[in-house]
Design a protein around this motif. Sequence first.
Motif, PDB file in Angstrom:
ATOM      1  N   ARG A   1     -27.385 -29.496  55.911  1.00 36.54           N
ATOM      2  CA  ARG A   1     -26.294 -29.417  54.937  1.00 36.54           C
ATOM      3  C   ARG A   1     -26.523 -30.385  53.779  1.00 36.54           C
ATOM      4  O   ARG A   1     -26.289 -30.049  52.611  1.00 36.54           O
ATOM      5  N   ALA A   2     -26.991 -31.581  54.096  1.00 38.42           N
ATOM      6  CA  ALA A   2     -27.232 -32.583  53.055  1.00 38.42           C
ATOM      7  C   ALA A   2     -28.420 -32.207  52.180  1.00 38.42           C
ATOM      8  O   ALA A   2     -28.388 -32.379  50.957  1.00 38.42           O
ATOM      9  N   LEU A   3     -29.480 -31.685  52.797  1.00 38.55           N
ATOM     10  CA  LEU A   3     -30.654 -31.290  52.013  1.00 38.55           C
ATOM     11  C   LEU A   3     -30.329 -30.087  51.134  1.00 38.55           C
ATOM     12  O   LEU A   3     -30.798 -29.997  49.988  1.00 38.55           O
ATOM     13  N   CYS A   4     -29.535 -29.166  51.642  1.00 34.07           N
ATOM     14  CA  CYS A   4     -29.064 -28.043  50.827  1.00 34.07           C
ATOM     15  C   CYS A   4     -28.280 -28.555  49.624  1.00 34.07           C
ATOM     16  O   CYS A   4     -28.489 -28.100  48.490  1.00 34.07           O
ATOM     17  N   GLY A   5     -27.391 -29.529  49.857  1.00 37.29           N
ATOM     18  CA  GLY A   5     -26.603 -30.089  48.765  1.00 37.29           C
ATOM     19  C   GLY A   5     -27.470 -30.723  47.698  1.00 37.29           C
ATOM     20  O   GLY A   5     -27.215 -30.574  46.494  1.00 37.29           O
ATOM     21  N   SER A   6     -28.496 -31.422  48.120  1.00 39.79           N
ATOM     22  CA  SER A   6     -29.397 -32.066  47.154  1.00 39.79           C
ATOM     23  C   SER A   6     -30.078 -31.028  46.279  1.00 39.79           C
ATOM     24  O   SER A   6     -30.185 -31.191  45.056  1.00 39.79           O
ATOM     25  N   GLN A   7     -30.571 -29.953  46.904  1.00 42.33           N
ATOM     26  CA  GLN A   7     -31.233 -28.909  46.114  1.00 42.33           C
ATOM     27  C   GLN A   7     -30.237 -28.197  45.206  1.00 42.33           C
ATOM     28  O   GLN A   7     -30.566 -27.853  44.064  1.00 42.33           O
ATOM     29  N   ALA A   8     -29.025 -27.988  45.689  1.00 39.01           N
ATOM     30  CA  ALA A   8     -28.017 -27.335  44.848  1.00 39.01           C
ATOM     31  C   ALA A   8     -27.745 -28.149  43.589  1.00 39.01           C
ATOM     32  O   ALA A   8     -27.637 -27.585  42.488  1.00 39.01           O
ATOM     33  N   ILE A   9     -27.646 -29.469  43.742  1.00 43.89           N
ATOM     34  CA  ILE A   9     -27.417 -30.326  42.570  1.00 43.89           C
ATOM     35  C   ILE A   9     -28.572 -30.195  41.583  1.00 43.89           C
ATOM     36  O   ILE A   9     -28.370 -30.063  40.364  1.00 43.89           O
ATOM     37  N   ALA A  10     -29.796 -30.228  42.102  1.00 45.28           N
ATOM     38  CA  ALA A  10     -30.969 -30.123  41.225  1.00 45.28           C
ATOM     39  C   ALA A  10     -30.983 -28.790  40.487  1.00 45.28           C
ATOM     40  O   ALA A  10     -31.267 -28.735  39.275  1.00 45.28           O
ATOM     41  N   THR A  11     -30.688 -27.710  41.184  1.00 43.24           N
ATOM     42  CA  THR A  11     -30.697 -26.388  40.560  1.00 43.24           C
ATOM     43  C   THR A  11     -29.587 -26.263  39.523  1.00 43.24           C
ATOM     44  O   THR A  11     -29.801 -25.721  38.426  1.00 43.24           O
ATOM     45  N   TYR A  12     -28.403 -26.769  39.850  1.00 37.06           N
ATOM     46  CA  TYR A  12     -27.302 -26.680  38.897  1.00 37.06           C
ATOM     47  C   TYR A  12     -27.575 -27.528  37.653  1.00 37.06           C
ATOM     48  O   TYR A  12     -27.228 -27.114  36.539  1.00 37.06           O
ATOM     49  N   ASN A  13     -28.196 -28.688  37.827  1.00 40.39           N
ATOM     50  CA  ASN A  13     -28.579 -29.476  36.654  1.00 40.39           C
ATOM     51  C   ASN A  13     -29.501 -28.671  35.749  1.00 40.39           C
ATOM     52  O   ASN A  13     -29.374 -28.697  34.522  1.00 40.39           O
ATOM     53  N   TYR A  14     -30.441 -27.956  36.352  1.00 38.44           N
ATOM     54  CA  TYR A  14     -31.370 -27.121  35.595  1.00 38.44           C
ATOM     55  C   TYR A  14     -30.619 -26.046  34.807  1.00 38.44           C
ATOM     56  O   TYR A  14     -30.958 -25.743  33.661  1.00 38.44           O
ATOM     57  N   LEU A  15     -29.569 -25.510  35.409  1.00 39.38           N
ATOM     58  CA  LEU A  15     -28.824 -24.427  34.780  1.00 39.38           C
ATOM     59  C   LEU A  15     -27.782 -24.908  33.774  1.00 39.38           C
ATOM     60  O   LEU A  15     -27.523 -24.239  32.771  1.00 39.38           O
ATOM     61  N   SER A  16     -27.155 -26.089  34.047  1.00 39.90           N
ATOM     62  CA  SER A  16     -25.971 -26.457  33.256  1.00 39.90           C
ATOM     63  C   SER A  16     -25.955 -27.873  32.698  1.00 39.90           C
ATOM     64  O   SER A  16     -25.309 -28.111  31.684  1.00 39.90           O
ATOM     65  N   VAL A  17     -26.593 -28.827  33.360  1.00 41.17           N
ATOM     66  CA  VAL A  17     -26.473 -30.230  32.945  1.00 41.17           C
ATOM     67  C   VAL A  17     -27.876 -30.813  32.745  1.00 41.17           C
ATOM     68  O   VAL A  17     -28.353 -31.608  33.562  1.00 41.17           O
ATOM     69  N   PRO A  18     -28.557 -30.423  31.682  1.00 41.54           N
ATOM     70  CA  PRO A  18     -29.957 -30.836  31.506  1.00 41.54           C
ATOM     71  C   PRO A  18     -30.157 -32.339  31.467  1.00 41.54           C
ATOM     72  O   PRO A  18     -31.215 -32.841  31.871  1.00 41.54           O
ATOM     73  N   GLY A  19     -29.147 -33.082  31.003  1.00 41.17           N
ATOM     74  CA  GLY A  19     -29.292 -34.530  30.943  1.00 41.17           C
ATOM     75  C   GLY A  19     -29.427 -35.193  32.296  1.00 41.17           C
ATOM     76  O   GLY A  19     -29.853 -36.344  32.397  1.00 41.17           O
ATOM     77  N   ASN A  20     -29.065 -34.460  33.344  1.00 43.05           N
ATOM     78  CA  ASN A  20     -29.158 -35.019  34.695  1.00 43.05           C
ATOM     79  C   ASN A  20     -30.382 -34.541  35.468  1.00 43.05           C
ATOM     80  O   ASN A  20     -30.565 -34.939  36.623  1.00 43.05           O
ATOM     81  N   ARG A  21     -31.206 -33.707  34.854  1.00 40.76           N
ATOM     82  CA  ARG A  21     -32.343 -33.157  35.596  1.00 40.76           C
ATOM     83  C   ARG A  21     -33.311 -34.251  36.056  1.00 40.76           C
ATOM     84  O   ARG A  21     -33.518 -34.453  37.251  1.00 40.76           O
TER      85      ARG A  21
END
Length: 571
Positions: free
Chosen positions: A149-169
Amino acid sequence: IHSLLQQHTHTQKTVLFKHSLCSPINSMKVFLTSFTALLAVTLTSVRHVDAAGSSATEEKPDEPQQRRRRDQGPPPIAPEIGIVGASIAALTPALASYETPIQARFTHFYDSMWWNCIAVYSNDWLDSLTVARPTVVAQDESLYTTPNRALCGSQAIATYNYLSVPGNRAPFVQAMADIGVSVVDGIDSDLAACADEDIACYQEVAADQGFSPEIMGHVVAKQLYDYSIKDGFNELGTDGGCVVSCRQFRDTTGYIPKNSPYDNGNRQKRGKKGQEQNWEPLLEDDGFGFFYYQQHVTPHIGQKASFFALPEEERKYRVASPPTYSRKRRVEAREVIERMAGLNDVKKMQVEVFDDKIRVLGAIIDSFIGKLLTEGYQDEELQQPNLVLSYERFINFVVGMTAAEMDSIIIAWKEKINYDLIRPTSVIKSWGDKLITTWAPGGGGVQEFPARDFEAYIRVMPHSEYVSGSACIFEALKDYVVGYMDLIGLDTTFPVAFPTIPAGSSSVEPGAVPETDLDLVYSDIETMADEGNDSRLDGGMHFDDSVPAAQELCSGIGTYAVDFANQLLGK
C-alpha cells in the motif's frame, strides 16, 4: 511520551531526551524531536520492502545498529509512515507557492492517493473520491499488505506529479531515492494508451502486470487525474471552451471586481450606493520592478468545485449571516489600526505561522501522534493491535482532515463572492495623507505615518474579506479533530504544539523577530483554533465580524469529514 518512546525505539541510540518533562512545552518539544528521530529510523526498514509485500526488518547478525532488543516490544508506529514523512518534506516547497485553495486541493489529492492505494489492496475499504469501492482492485489477496500500500502510494504521487504538479517531480523522485524507494517519473505507457476513464482497460493493464504496487500506483494517479480535470477548479483552463493558450484555474463565472484599483480615494463618488464596500484589488510587485493589481483567486470554486465530505445540498443551505459593518468602515478600520499597534513577538509569529496552512496541519498531525503514544493506543479496529499507530489509521486520519479543510474553503469562497467585501488595507489606504499610528513595515515598530502607506503585517491574499477563509478552516479542523478522537475512543485534552521558532526567523522582520526562541503551544485544539482566528485580526487582514461569521458558517463541516473518514473504512 518519554517512557513510551524509550520503550519502543528501534535502537538505543535513536533518541536522546535532553529536556525536562516538567512542563507541557518541554514535553511537546521532546515529543516533536523524538518523533522526527523515530521517523528517520523507520525509514531504514522501508529500504528493504520488496514488491511482494515482505519487509526486511528481521534481526540480522551483521546489522547490530538496526537490531531491536527482544524485550522492547514492537515499534510504536508503522515504519511505512516514514515514507509519508519523507514525501511531505519533498512536496511542501512547491505546494507553498500556490494560492491557498489550490495548495489545499493538491494536498488533499496527495492524501487521497495514499488512501486509495490502501483501498485497492483491500476487501471492503472505499475510494476517497467516490466513497464507493475502487473500480480497479488487486485481485490477489496475498498482495493486501501495508508495504504494498505504501509503495503504491509513492508511485501514485510520482505519477500525479508528472501529470499535474511538475514542480514536485524532481524533488519527490530524489526524496524517494534517498530512502531506497524506487518510483517511475512518468506514467505507464500501456495505461497512458487507455482512453480516459476506460476502467476495463485500466483493469486489464493492472492485471497484466500482476497488480504490482508500481502499476497500481499508476492506476490510482490516473484515476485521480481523470477526476481532477473535471472537479470544477478548471485545472486545465479549458472549462468554458478555451482551446489554446488556456490558463490553469481561471475563473469560469465572469467575476469582475466592482471597485477599480485605479481610483482609490474616490470610492464614494462612483457607482451605486454601497459599492464602496466591495472588494478592491491591491497593488503587488515581485521585488524586481514589476507591479500588478490582484485578480481574485478562483472566484468560481464556491459554486462549481466538488465537495469531498459535505453533501451537495450544503452548498445551498450554508449561508453566512450579514456583517454589522459601518458603510465606510471607519470604525472598523480604526480598530484594525489600534490592534496592530499592539503587536508583539508572539502575535507576530502567530500571524505568520497560522497563515501557513501546511504548517498548521503538520502541528495537528504531530500532536495527534503524541496523543496516541501517551495513551498507549492500540489499533485493534484495523487489526493491527501491536501498533500504537498503523499506517492505515494514520492515512485515514489525514485524508479526512484535509477533506475538512478543502470543503471549508469551498464554502468560504462561495460566501466571499456572495458578499464581495473590501479589505482593511484598501479602506485605510483610501484615507490618503491622514496620519495614523500603528505598526509600520520595515522593522520600525509602531510609528506615525500617512494612511496611504499602511500595510497589513503579512501579504493580504487576493480574495475578498468576508468571511475569513482561515477561520472557516480552523473551525473545520477543530470539529474534525474532536470528532475523530471520539471516533477512536480518545479525548481531546492534549496540547497542540508547533516546532520551536528560532530567534530572528520571521519572514516579515528577519533577524529581529522573535527576539528569542519561541514555543507556540496550545492546551487543546479549541485553543489553537481560537488563537488562529485572532491572528487574522491581529495581522490586519480582516475586520472583526469576518471571524465569528466564518465559525458559524463552517461549524459542523469537520463532523461531516469524520463521517467521511469512517465511511472509507466501510462503516
